[in-house]
Design a protein around this motif. Structure first.
Motif, PDB file in Angstrom:
ATOM      1  N   LYS A   1       2.832  26.426  14.634  1.00  0.00           N
ATOM      2  CA  LYS A   1       2.689  26.167  16.004  1.00  0.00           C
ATOM      3  C   LYS A   1       1.310  25.995  16.654  1.00  0.00           C
ATOM      4  N   GLN A   2       0.147  25.525  15.813  1.00  0.00           N
ATOM      5  CA  GLN A   2      -1.036  24.888  16.070  1.00  0.00           C
ATOM      6  C   GLN A   2      -0.839  23.613  16.427  1.00  0.00           C
ATOM      7  N   PHE A   3       0.033  22.951  15.775  1.00  0.00           N
ATOM      8  CA  PHE A   3       0.300  21.433  15.773  1.00  0.00           C
ATOM      9  C   PHE A   3       1.430  21.011  16.497  1.00  0.00           C
ATOM     10  N   LYS A   4       2.289  21.780  16.882  1.00  0.00           N
ATOM     11  CA  LYS A   4       3.704  21.445  17.413  1.00  0.00           C
ATOM     12  C   LYS A   4       3.326  20.358  18.491  1.00  0.00           C
ATOM     13  N   GLY A   5       4.541  19.319  18.592  1.00  0.00           N
ATOM     14  CA  GLY A   5       4.305  18.243  19.643  1.00  0.00           C
ATOM     15  C   GLY A   5       5.335  18.434  20.655  1.00  0.00           C
TER      16      GLY A   5
ATOM     17  N   PHE B   1       0.843  -1.260  -0.032  1.00  0.00           N
ATOM     18  CA  PHE B   1      -0.028  -0.009   0.101  1.00  0.00           C
ATOM     19  C   PHE B   1       0.979   1.371   0.013  1.00  0.00           C
ATOM     20  N   GLY B   2       0.337   2.484  -0.298  1.00  0.00           N
ATOM     21  CA  GLY B   2       0.956   3.590  -0.149  1.00  0.00           C
ATOM     22  C   GLY B   2       0.052   4.762   0.094  1.00  0.00           C
ATOM     23  N   MET B   3       0.408   5.646   0.776  1.00  0.00           N
ATOM     24  CA  MET B   3      -0.373   6.827   1.383  1.00  0.00           C
ATOM     25  C   MET B   3       0.512   8.057   1.441  1.00  0.00           C
ATOM     26  N   GLY B   4      -0.572   9.207   1.336  1.00  0.00           N
ATOM     27  CA  GLY B   4       0.210  10.346   1.461  1.00  0.00           C
ATOM     28  C   GLY B   4       0.014  10.862   2.962  1.00  0.00           C
ATOM     29  N   VAL B   5       1.400  11.321   3.653  1.00  0.00           N
ATOM     30  CA  VAL B   5       1.317  11.575   4.802  1.00  0.00           C
ATOM     31  C   VAL B   5       0.482  13.055   5.273  1.00  0.00           C
ATOM     32  N   GLU B   6       0.887  13.887   4.253  1.00  0.00           N
ATOM     33  CA  GLU B   6       0.477  15.412   4.365  1.00  0.00           C
ATOM     34  C   GLU B   6      -1.293  15.162   4.027  1.00  0.00           C
ATOM     35  N   ARG B   7      -1.614  14.266   3.135  1.00  0.00           N
ATOM     36  CA  ARG B   7      -2.960  14.291   2.831  1.00  0.00           C
ATOM     37  C   ARG B   7      -3.885  13.674   4.018  1.00  0.00           C
ATOM     38  N   LEU B   8      -3.300  12.609   4.990  1.00  0.00           N
ATOM     39  CA  LEU B   8      -3.964  12.456   6.130  1.00  0.00           C
ATOM     40  C   LEU B   8      -4.096  13.788   7.099  1.00  0.00           C
ATOM     41  N   ALA B   9      -3.125  14.516   7.100  1.00  0.00           N
ATOM     42  CA  ALA B   9      -3.267  15.684   7.992  1.00  0.00           C
ATOM     43  C   ALA B   9      -4.009  16.749   7.398  1.00  0.00           C
ATOM     44  N   ILE B  10      -4.123  16.847   5.887  1.00  0.00           N
ATOM     45  CA  ILE B  10      -5.099  17.940   5.509  1.00  0.00           C
ATOM     46  C   ILE B  10      -6.466  17.556   5.824  1.00  0.00           C
ATOM     47  N   LEU B  11      -6.906  16.118   5.551  1.00  0.00           N
ATOM     48  CA  LEU B  11      -8.295  15.726   5.718  1.00  0.00           C
ATOM     49  C   LEU B  11      -8.598  15.854   7.320  1.00  0.00           C
ATOM     50  N   ARG B  12      -7.739  15.387   8.123  1.00  0.00           N
ATOM     51  CA  ARG B  12      -7.976  15.373   9.500  1.00  0.00           C
ATOM     52  C   ARG B  12      -8.176  16.627  10.204  1.00  0.00           C
ATOM     53  N   TYR B  13      -7.521  17.750   9.760  1.00  0.00           N
ATOM     54  CA  TYR B  13      -7.428  19.009  10.490  1.00  0.00           C
ATOM     55  C   TYR B  13      -8.102  20.267   9.604  1.00  0.00           C
ATOM     56  N   GLY B  14      -8.428  19.481   8.273  1.00  0.00           N
ATOM     57  CA  GLY B  14      -9.262  20.618   7.660  1.00  0.00           C
ATOM     58  C   GLY B  14      -8.386  21.634   6.936  1.00  0.00           C
ATOM     59  N   ILE B  15      -7.157  21.564   6.962  1.00  0.00           N
ATOM     60  CA  ILE B  15      -5.951  22.339   6.099  1.00  0.00           C
ATOM     61  C   ILE B  15      -6.337  22.616   4.743  1.00  0.00           C
ATOM     62  N   PRO B  16      -6.604  23.917   4.359  1.00  0.00           N
ATOM     63  CA  PRO B  16      -6.814  24.281   2.862  1.00  0.00           C
ATOM     64  C   PRO B  16      -5.633  24.363   1.918  1.00  0.00           C
ATOM     65  N   ASP B  17      -4.705  24.434   2.325  1.00  0.00           N
ATOM     66  CA  ASP B  17      -3.487  24.603   1.288  1.00  0.00           C
ATOM     67  C   ASP B  17      -2.468  23.722   1.791  1.00  0.00           C
ATOM     68  N   ILE B  18      -2.062  22.574   0.905  1.00  0.00           N
ATOM     69  CA  ILE B  18      -0.829  21.969   1.300  1.00  0.00           C
ATOM     70  C   ILE B  18       0.724  22.800   1.116  1.00  0.00           C
ATOM     71  N   ARG B  19       0.549  23.849   0.516  1.00  0.00           N
ATOM     72  CA  ARG B  19       1.801  24.453   0.765  1.00  0.00           C
ATOM     73  C   ARG B  19       2.131  25.222   2.033  1.00  0.00           C
ATOM     74  N   TYR B  20       1.095  25.290   2.995  1.00  0.00           N
ATOM     75  CA  TYR B  20       1.414  25.587   4.514  1.00  0.00           C
ATOM     76  C   TYR B  20       2.533  24.858   5.197  1.00  0.00           C
ATOM     77  N   PHE B  21       2.568  23.649   4.672  1.00  0.00           N
ATOM     78  CA  PHE B  21       3.362  22.663   5.354  1.00  0.00           C
ATOM     79  C   PHE B  21       4.730  23.065   5.230  1.00  0.00           C
ATOM     80  N   TYR B  22       5.311  23.841   4.160  1.00  0.00           N
ATOM     81  CA  TYR B  22       6.561  23.766   4.059  1.00  0.00           C
ATOM     82  C   TYR B  22       7.142  25.305   3.721  1.00  0.00           C
ATOM     83  N   GLN B  23       6.060  26.249   4.397  1.00  0.00           N
ATOM     84  CA  GLN B  23       6.285  27.897   3.915  1.00  0.00           C
ATOM     85  C   GLN B  23       6.815  28.566   5.353  1.00  0.00           C
ATOM     86  N   ASN B  24       6.862  27.723   6.148  1.00  0.00           N
ATOM     87  CA  ASN B  24       7.473  28.140   7.521  1.00  0.00           C
ATOM     88  C   ASN B  24       6.455  29.233   7.997  1.00  0.00           C
ATOM     89  N   ARG B  25       5.227  29.145   7.830  1.00  0.00           N
ATOM     90  CA  ARG B  25       4.073  30.093   8.465  1.00  0.00           C
ATOM     91  C   ARG B  25       4.253  29.531   9.880  1.00  0.00           C
TER      92      ARG B  25
END
Length: 354
Positions: free
Chosen positions: A350-354, A321-345
């Motif tokens: 800080k909303q998700f830091k562990g 099987f293969g799955m997208g990691v960011e896709r799971l986060a996008i669907l779980r948290y309702g993130i509107p734009d995949i570019r947010y992940f790597y734009q250092n916003r």
């Protein structure tokens, strides 16, 4: 010079600087008392004795007054400083900013913990891959239309014509094709099977790259998680069970999985899988899977034979099987734009830091 006037001025000096000025005025080299001392030679012996005694008494009183006022001013300055620098220990502490794990790392860590509980090993592979492992060995030869689904970054090594892409045992595989930034983690299926004999269960996390224009749902770099199980008697039921267990690990005991038929060149039959999210009462389309295509086992055995290794993949089956990691986060948290992940916003991260 009036002694009482001098003493009053000293007692009312408001700063150490003002006090120093008075000291110079009265006791300095050209001070009033010093000048008076210089006139003693003009007096008679009797007058000089009397006048000298008086001036010495004045000098002693002035020095004591200066010392006393200096001590008072220093004490007052220290008190003001303590008041300015005082700390109210009853106030709440300052919350200093702290770092944390990236959202992608958090999701990936969660996925790996679930698969480790199911007995899977975690392995990683190279991000610069040969065309052979990335495409050909996965049943995607040069003419295959599936290649058109993945716009690829091709790699040229300037000034290093002898650069080699290594195989699983360090052998050169340049003659098997060019070099690419891997478009998926599936190439690690072939590499691992060449090096190992079944049975085994592995997951492969890693970055992958696609040469495409970025927008809210597309990015040139993202992460995938690949899974591979090979052994005797492995069936689609085992695959369904593993994906269902993944769903329960992610979404609780009510989580479940469903399959829909689809096509991938490296599995047969192939499916798209979705997971039920009880909290939101919705299905999440998360990835693709299927039974390992017999062609892959043949490629692996042929490769092993060229290396002088015994054929090991006859009579076995497997699933992947293969799955997208960011896709799971996008669907779980309702993130509107995949570019947010790597734009250092920071407002996003800080909303998700562990």
């Amino acid at each position: 010079m009036e002694l009482n006037t001098a003493l009053e001025e000293i007692s009312h000096a408001e700063s150490l600087e003002a006090l120093q000025a008075l000291k110079v005025r009265y006791l300095g080299r050209n001070g009033l008392l010093t000048q008076a001392m210089k006139t003693l030679g003009q007096l008679s012996p009797e007058e000089r004795r009397e006048r000298g005694r008086t001036l010495n008494e004045w000098k002693e009183r002035l020095e004591k007054a200066l010392e006393a006022r200096e001590a008072t001013l220093k004490e007052q300055a220290l008190q003001r400083r303590l008041e300015e620098e005082s700390v109210d220990v009853t106030l709440p502490g300052l919350a200093f900013p702290s770092g944390g794990l990236h959202l992608t790392s958090l999701i990936l860590g969660e996925l790996l913990r679930i698969f480790r509980r199911m007995g899977f090993s975690v392995v990683e592979g190279p991000e610069v891959e040969s065309e052979f492992f990335n495409f050909d060995a996965l049943n995607m030869p040069e003419w295959h239309p599936a290649r058109d689904m993945q716009d690829t970054f091709w790699v040229e090594f300037r000034g290093e014509p002898s650069f080699t892409i290594q195989g699983p045992f360090g052998e050169r595989v340049n003659e098997l094709g060019g070099a690419v930034l891997r478009t998926h983690t599936s190439g690690m299926q072939i590499r691992y099977m060449i090096q190992h004999t079944p049975p085994f269960r592995i997951v492969v996390p890693g970055r992958v790259f696609r040469y495409e224009e970025t927008d809210a749902s597309h990015e040139a770099m993202f992460h995938q998680l690949e899974g591979l199980v090979v052994g005797e008697g492995i069936t689609m039921a085992d695959l369904k069970g593993a994906i269902a267990e993944l769903a329960r690990g992610l979404f609780g005991k009510e989580g479940k999985a469903r399959f829909q038929p689809t096509f991938f060149p490296f599995v047969e039959p192939g499916v798209q899988f979705a997971m039920w999210w009880p909290e939101r009462e919705k299905w999440l389309e998360l990835g693709g899977a299927g039974m390992v295509h017999p062609y892959l086992f043949k490629v692996v055995d042929d490769y092993r034979e060229r290396l002088g290794l015994p054929r090991a993949y006859q009579g076995v089956t497997g699933w992947a099987f293969g799955m997208g990691v960011e896709r799971l986060a996008i669907l779980r948290y309702g993130i509107p734009d995949i570019r947010y992940f790597y734009q250092n916003r920071l407002s996003f991260l800080k909303q998700f830091k562990g």
